[in-house]
Design an enzyme around this catalytic site. Structure first.
Site, PDB file in Angstrom:
ATOM      1  CE  LYS A  49      43.581  46.626  40.805  1.00  0.00           C
ATOM      2  NZ  LYS A  49      42.983  45.664  39.940  1.00  0.00           N
ATOM      3  CG  ASP A  73      44.556  45.022  44.480  1.00  0.00           C
ATOM      4  OD1 ASP A  73      45.477  44.250  44.199  1.00  0.00           O
ATOM      5  OD2 ASP A  73      43.489  45.090  43.845  1.00  0.00           O
TER       6      ASP A  73
HETATM    7  C1  SUD Z   1      41.628  40.964  41.430  1.00  0.00           C
HETATM    8  C2  SUD Z   1      42.534  42.070  41.911  1.00  0.00           C
HETATM    9  C3  SUD Z   1      43.746  42.156  40.954  1.00  0.00           C
HETATM   10  O1  SUD Z   1      44.577  43.240  41.268  1.00  0.00           O
HETATM   11  O2  SUD Z   1      41.949  43.357  41.921  1.00  0.00           O
HETATM   12  P1  SUD Z   1      40.425  43.939  41.932  1.00  0.00           P
HETATM   13  O3  SUD Z   1      39.730  43.422  40.739  1.00  0.00           O
HETATM   14  O4  SUD Z   1      39.751  43.510  43.189  1.00  0.00           O
HETATM   15  O5  SUD Z   1      40.581  45.432  41.876  1.00  0.00           O
HETATM   16  C4  SUD Z   1      43.055  41.774  43.327  1.00  0.00           C
HETATM   17  O6  SUD Z   1      43.801  40.581  43.360  1.00  0.00           O
HETATM   18  C5  SUD Z   1      42.012  41.697  44.400  1.00  0.00           C
HETATM   19  O7  SUD Z   1      42.529  42.283  45.536  1.00  0.00           O
HETATM   20  P2  SUD Z   1      41.593  42.784  46.739  1.00  0.00           P
HETATM   21  O8  SUD Z   1      40.328  43.379  46.191  1.00  0.00           O
HETATM   22  O9  SUD Z   1      42.456  43.589  47.653  1.00  0.00           O
HETATM   23  O10 SUD Z   1      41.231  41.402  47.355  1.00  0.00           O
HETATM   24  P3  SUD Z   1      41.135  40.942  48.887  1.00  0.00           P
HETATM   25  O11 SUD Z   1      40.215  41.868  49.618  1.00  0.00           O
HETATM   26  O12 SUD Z   1      42.488  40.668  49.435  1.00  0.00           O
HETATM   27  O13 SUD Z   1      40.400  39.543  48.648  1.00  0.00           O
HETATM   28  C6  SUD Z   1      39.024  39.436  48.367  1.00  0.00           C
HETATM   29  C7  SUD Z   1      38.744  38.007  47.922  1.00  0.00           C
HETATM   30  O14 SUD Z   1      39.214  37.818  46.574  1.00  0.00           O
HETATM   31  C8  SUD Z   1      39.806  36.529  46.417  1.00  0.00           C
HETATM   32  N1  SUD Z   1      41.237  36.686  46.110  1.00  0.00           N
HETATM   33  C9  SUD Z   1      41.863  37.878  46.229  1.00  0.00           C
HETATM   34  C10 SUD Z   1      43.207  37.997  45.912  1.00  0.00           C
HETATM   35  C11 SUD Z   1      43.901  36.841  45.492  1.00  0.00           C
HETATM   36  N2  SUD Z   1      45.197  36.887  45.188  1.00  0.00           N
HETATM   37  N3  SUD Z   1      43.263  35.655  45.378  1.00  0.00           N
HETATM   38  C12 SUD Z   1      41.935  35.562  45.677  1.00  0.00           C
HETATM   39  O15 SUD Z   1      41.344  34.490  45.557  1.00  0.00           O
HETATM   40  C13 SUD Z   1      39.572  35.798  47.734  1.00  0.00           C
HETATM   41  O16 SUD Z   1      38.332  35.128  47.610  1.00  0.00           O
HETATM   42  C14 SUD Z   1      39.453  36.952  48.740  1.00  0.00           C
HETATM   43  O17 SUD Z   1      38.700  36.577  49.875  1.00  0.00           O
END
Ligand code: SUD
Ligand code: ADP
Length: 334
Positions: free
Chosen positions: A16, A150
């Site tokens: 994504k 995600d």
């Molecule tokens: C930032 C995003 C944007 O789509 O994507 P990625 O960059 O990881 O792909 C996502 O919110 C990442 O989602 P994901 O990678 O599933 O995160 P999770 O395992 O649920 O969370 C990991 C950590 O990221 C932080 N976290 C995550 C999601 C959120 N809405 N708020 C947060 O603060 C928290 O510290 C959490 O403990």
């Protein structure tokens, strides 16, 4: 208990990007409320789930990488997100996670493209299919949301508006196919570290500006005009990713100098994605960016594409998890 061997089930599941990512303030539970527009791209991992067989196929996880994909940081143990998804499903249906999960990764690792979440979604769908779990789309989406923020989107695919932690999804009308160049860095960034850096930057007097409202982004997607969408790409985590990794400024500038309409950091980075004015333009931008020395590898991709789907060995699957999507794009992954 280990069951008799049956045909494995293979699921293809997309990466994504976030076309718009508005991050709210830190919540008490350590998460941040998001308003985000996800789009599934034609870069996909393959997840194969096979029944474990005594003395032949051990339960567990194996990981391999497509050309140029470094999987050295992907755990091949019970901490792998795909295994956690299988365990969550097994608990829900009260059985042992008696399977081997094989991951073939094309999605950059720790790149902000939700590769681990994609594998979790793929493993969930493949195991549900292998075990002939009748739980429907809603049930799988519920388990997905428990496994990670995600994961639900990786099941859903297409283009969607995500709220809450990103797990509450509504499909978004997205006309036509958009063409992207993806610039992959030679290292990853940790998602919690990037959220933490944003909190730190926001506590300072010169806090980074927040992205605007999401409505114009939804209108640009409905119009299908890449030039309109390009003006609206925005990510609150970009300032934090650039603060941790200042070299990303050069990458972002490099893509635009190479002829992209606009570029943005994907999710928590460090992957940068560039929207291009058609497929030919994307190929030209990719060639030029590859020569600029501002990232490790460059890929061309399109979106939206469908979410996780069984491509081989459907063991009597519970049916596709996604609702009908307005425009899932050309369907085939690149
Ligand atoms: C930032 C995003 C944007 O789509 O994507 P990625 O960059 O990881 O792909 C996502 O919110 C990442 O989602 P994901 O990678 O599933 O995160 P999770 O395992 O649920 O969370 C990991 C950590 O990221 C932080 N976290 C995550 C999601 C959120 N809405 N708020 C947060 O603060 C928290 O510290 C959490 O403990
Ligand atoms: N199946 C998986 N694929 C990739 N990384 C995984 C997986 N399971 C656990 N991880 C861990 O999650 C971290 C984040 O990986 P990934 O999901 O690719 O990135 P992002 O959160 O930036 O989208 C990795 O560094 C790795 O340690």
């Amino acid at each position: 208990m280990l069951s008799a061997v049956g045909p494995p089930v293979t699921v293809r599941v997309p990466a994504k990007i976030n076309l718009h990512l508005a991050v709210g303030d830190l919540r008490e539970d350590g998460y941040h409320d998001l308003v985000t527009v996800f789009q599934a791209l034609s870069i996909a991992d393959e997840v194969t789930v096979t029944r474990a067989v005594r003395d032949a196929i051990e339960p567990g996880v194996s990981v391999s990488g497509a050309d140029g994909v470094d999987v050295s940081e992907v755990p091949a143990d019970t901490t792998n997100l795909a295994w956690r998804a299988v365990e969550a499903l097994a608990r829900r249906v009260d059985r042992e996670p008696d399977v081997r999960v094989g991951l073939h990764k094309a999605i950059p690792v720790a790149g902000g493209m939700a590769g681990g979440s994609a594998d979790a979604a793929g493993a969930l769908l493949a195991a549900a299919s292998l075990w002939r779990v009748e739980m429907g789309r809603e049930g799988l989406m519920e388990i997905a949301a428990e496994v990670g923020s995600d994961v639900a989107f990786a099941l859903h695919g297409g283009t969607a508006l995500g709220t809450g932690r990103g797990e509450r999804l509504v499909p978004v009308l997205s006309r036509h196919t958009f063409h992207w160049v993806v610039a992959v860095a030679d290292h990853g960034l940790s998602t919690p570290t990037v959220f933490g850096e944003l909190d730190r930057l926001r506590a300072r007097p010169e806090a980074p500006r927040r992205v605007g409202d999401v409505e114009p982004v939804l209108e640009a997607l409905a119009s299908g005009e890449a030039r309109s969408l390009a003006l609206l790409l925005g990510n609150d985590l970009q300032a934090a990713a650039v603060s941790l990794d200042p070299g990303l400024r050069r990458t972002l500038r490099g893509g635009v100098d190479a002829g992209a309409l606009a570029g943005v950091v994907s999710g928590s980075g460090p992957t940068c994605v560039f929207l291009c004015d058609g497929q030919d333009a994307a190929v030209r931008v990719a060639a030029e960016l590859a020569g600029a020395g501002v990232c490790r590898t460059v890929r061309v991709a399109h979106g939206p594409v469908p979410g996780a789907r069984v491509v081989d060995g459907d063991g009597g699957s519970p049916g596709p998890p996604s609702p009908p999507r307005p425009d899932p794009g050309p369907g085939a992954y690149a």
